[in-house]
Design a protein around this motif. Structure first.
Motif, PDB file in Angstrom:
ATOM      1  N   ALA A  55      33.518  30.745  39.001  1.00 46.06           N
ATOM      2  CA  ALA A  55      34.543  30.708  40.051  1.00 46.06           C
ATOM      3  C   ALA A  55      35.129  32.089  40.302  1.00 46.06           C
ATOM      4  CB  ALA A  55      35.647  29.726  39.657  1.00 46.06           C
ATOM      5  N   LEU A  56      35.388  32.840  39.240  1.00 45.68           N
ATOM      6  CA  LEU A  56      35.942  34.192  39.402  1.00 45.68           C
ATOM      7  C   LEU A  56      34.970  35.142  40.083  1.00 45.68           C
ATOM      8  CD1 LEU A  56      37.751  34.674  35.961  1.00 45.68           C
ATOM      9  CD2 LEU A  56      38.807  34.259  38.183  1.00 45.68           C
TER      10      LEU A  56
ATOM     11  N   TYR B 138      33.853  32.913  44.177  1.00 38.32           N
ATOM     12  CA  TYR B 138      34.821  32.314  45.093  1.00 38.32           C
ATOM     13  C   TYR B 138      35.960  33.297  45.345  1.00 38.32           C
ATOM     14  CZ  TYR B 138      32.594  27.755  44.649  1.00 38.32           C
ATOM     15  OH  TYR B 138      31.702  26.718  44.692  1.00 38.32           O
ATOM     16  N   ASP B 139      36.375  33.359  46.579  1.00 35.05           N
ATOM     17  CA  ASP B 139      37.471  34.247  46.965  1.00 35.05           C
ATOM     18  C   ASP B 139      38.722  33.395  47.163  1.00 35.05           C
ATOM     19  OD1 ASP B 139      38.983  36.365  47.714  1.00 35.05           O
ATOM     20  OD2 ASP B 139      38.093  36.591  49.716  1.00 35.05           O
ATOM     21  N   PHE B 140      39.653  33.470  46.247  1.00 35.13           N
ATOM     22  CA  PHE B 140      40.874  32.671  46.332  1.00 35.13           C
ATOM     23  C   PHE B 140      42.056  33.524  45.901  1.00 35.13           C
ATOM     24  CE2 PHE B 140      38.857  31.970  42.243  1.00 35.13           C
ATOM     25  CZ  PHE B 140      39.882  32.164  41.333  1.00 35.13           C
ATOM     26  N   LYS B 141      43.215  33.104  46.282  1.00 35.39           N
ATOM     27  CA  LYS B 141      44.430  33.848  45.980  1.00 35.39           C
ATOM     28  C   LYS B 141      44.685  33.857  44.475  1.00 35.39           C
ATOM     29  CE  LYS B 141      49.311  34.193  47.268  1.00 35.39           C
ATOM     30  NZ  LYS B 141      50.426  33.602  48.080  1.00 35.39           N
TER      31      LYS B 141
ATOM     32  N   ARG C 242      42.810  35.509  42.272  1.00 40.08           N
ATOM     33  CA  ARG C 242      41.577  35.667  41.492  1.00 40.08           C
ATOM     34  C   ARG C 242      41.626  36.923  40.630  1.00 40.08           C
ATOM     35  NH1 ARG C 242      35.730  36.854  44.190  1.00 40.08           N
ATOM     36  NH2 ARG C 242      36.852  38.785  44.678  1.00 40.08           N
ATOM     37  N   ASN C 243      42.017  38.041  41.228  1.00 35.88           N
ATOM     38  CA  ASN C 243      42.068  39.291  40.472  1.00 35.88           C
ATOM     39  C   ASN C 243      43.132  39.245  39.372  1.00 35.88           C
ATOM     40  OD1 ASN C 243      40.036  40.418  42.047  1.00 35.88           O
ATOM     41  ND2 ASN C 243      41.494  41.257  43.539  1.00 35.88           N
TER      42      ASN C 243
ATOM     43  N   ILE D 290      44.030  36.536  37.699  1.00 35.25           N
ATOM     44  CA  ILE D 290      43.469  35.729  36.607  1.00 35.25           C
ATOM     45  C   ILE D 290      42.460  36.540  35.803  1.00 35.25           C
ATOM     46  CG2 ILE D 290      42.070  33.697  36.068  1.00 35.25           C
ATOM     47  CD1 ILE D 290      43.299  32.334  38.505  1.00 35.25           C
ATOM     48  N   PHE D 291      41.616  37.287  36.507  1.00 36.22           N
ATOM     49  CA  PHE D 291      40.638  38.108  35.796  1.00 36.22           C
ATOM     50  C   PHE D 291      41.324  39.202  34.991  1.00 36.22           C
ATOM     51  CE2 PHE D 291      37.439  41.633  35.838  1.00 36.22           C
ATOM     52  CZ  PHE D 291      36.566  41.037  34.928  1.00 36.22           C
TER      53      PHE D 291
ATOM     54  N   ARG E 199      31.173  35.792  34.199  1.00 35.47           N
ATOM     55  CA  ARG E 199      31.547  36.379  35.484  1.00 35.47           C
ATOM     56  C   ARG E 199      30.619  37.530  35.840  1.00 35.47           C
ATOM     57  NH1 ARG E 199      33.922  40.910  37.281  1.00 35.47           N
ATOM     58  NH2 ARG E 199      35.097  40.805  39.241  1.00 35.47           N
TER      59      ARG E 199
END
Length: 221
Positions: free
Chosen positions: A41-42, A45-48, A50-51, A53-54, A103
């Motif tokens: 997912a990281l 997928y492009d979601f709000k 994401r960076n 969380i990573f 990832r």
């Protein structure tokens, strides 16, 4: 003579062995399943957030486990999980190193396959399990070896959360053979001989994917 002593009289050797096998097997399966989903997912997928969380995953990688032991132990107490397999397994279900590894591997997977699958009517879960997960096979094999080795040799955390002799893992059980009244290193070494067998089997089974998983996962594009 020493091996016979280990197998017949040295505490609960086979019980410890089965505990380690059970915990390691469950840890490998759950860690591969959940960590691969998070890493996938990281990566794709492009979601709000994401960076963010990573970044949090990378931060946890830099924190020594000794700092996390106390809050984890308090969490296990509050959940009434002390002296259970769950207490040993739960902290490793989503391992930061596994998330980072998956990832990096998933970044190199072709997104065109996802778009084609969506056109054919596949769900997002169907895309992951039927298309992307098989492509992540080498990374799964490599991480299975690394996670299996870490879980099998894990000593500190099981020592903290396990209480009864019949729940001990093999590293803890073998350590109980050393007492203040005598250091039976000959017995300990003999008992350790059998501990390498599962890791050898795991490596032999997955070794042809191991190098591919480590190298391809670090290449983008």
């Amino acid at each position: 003579m020493i091996l016979m002593y280990i197998f017949t009289q040295a505490g609960n050797y086979w019980g410890w062995y089965m505990n380690s096998l059970t915990i390691s097997a469950i840890t490998i399966v759950l860690s591969l399943f959940f960590s691969s989903m998070v890493g996938y997912a990281l990566a794709l997928y492009d979601f709000k957030g994401r960076n963010l969380i990573f970044g949090f995953v990378l931060f946890i990688l830099m924190v020594p486990f000794e700092i996390l032991m106390l809050p984890l132990f308090q969490l296990m107490i509050s959940m009434n999980l002390i002296n259970t397999y769950t207490a040993v397994i739960l902290p490793a279900v989503v391992a930061p190193i596994a998330v980072f590894f998956f990832r990096q591997y998933a970044i190199g997977l072709p997104k065109e396959l996802m778009d084609a699958a969506r056109i054919d009517g596949a769900t997002e879960y169907g895309i992951f399990f039927r298309i992307m997960l098989p492509l992540m096979g080498p990374s799964m094999a490599a991480m299975a070896i690394l996670q299996g080795l870490g879980s099998w040799n894990n000593f500190l955390w099981p020592l903290i959360v396990l209480r009864s002799n019949d729940m001990f893992t093999l590293p803890i059980g073998l350590a109980t053979l050393l007492t203040p009244y005598g250091n039976n290193y000959d017995v300990l070494i003999a008992g350790s001989v059998m501990t390498i067998i599962p890791i050898i089997i795991l490596f032999v089974f997955f070794q042809r994917y191991f190098v591919a998983g480590l190298t391809v996962g670090g290449v983008k594009g």
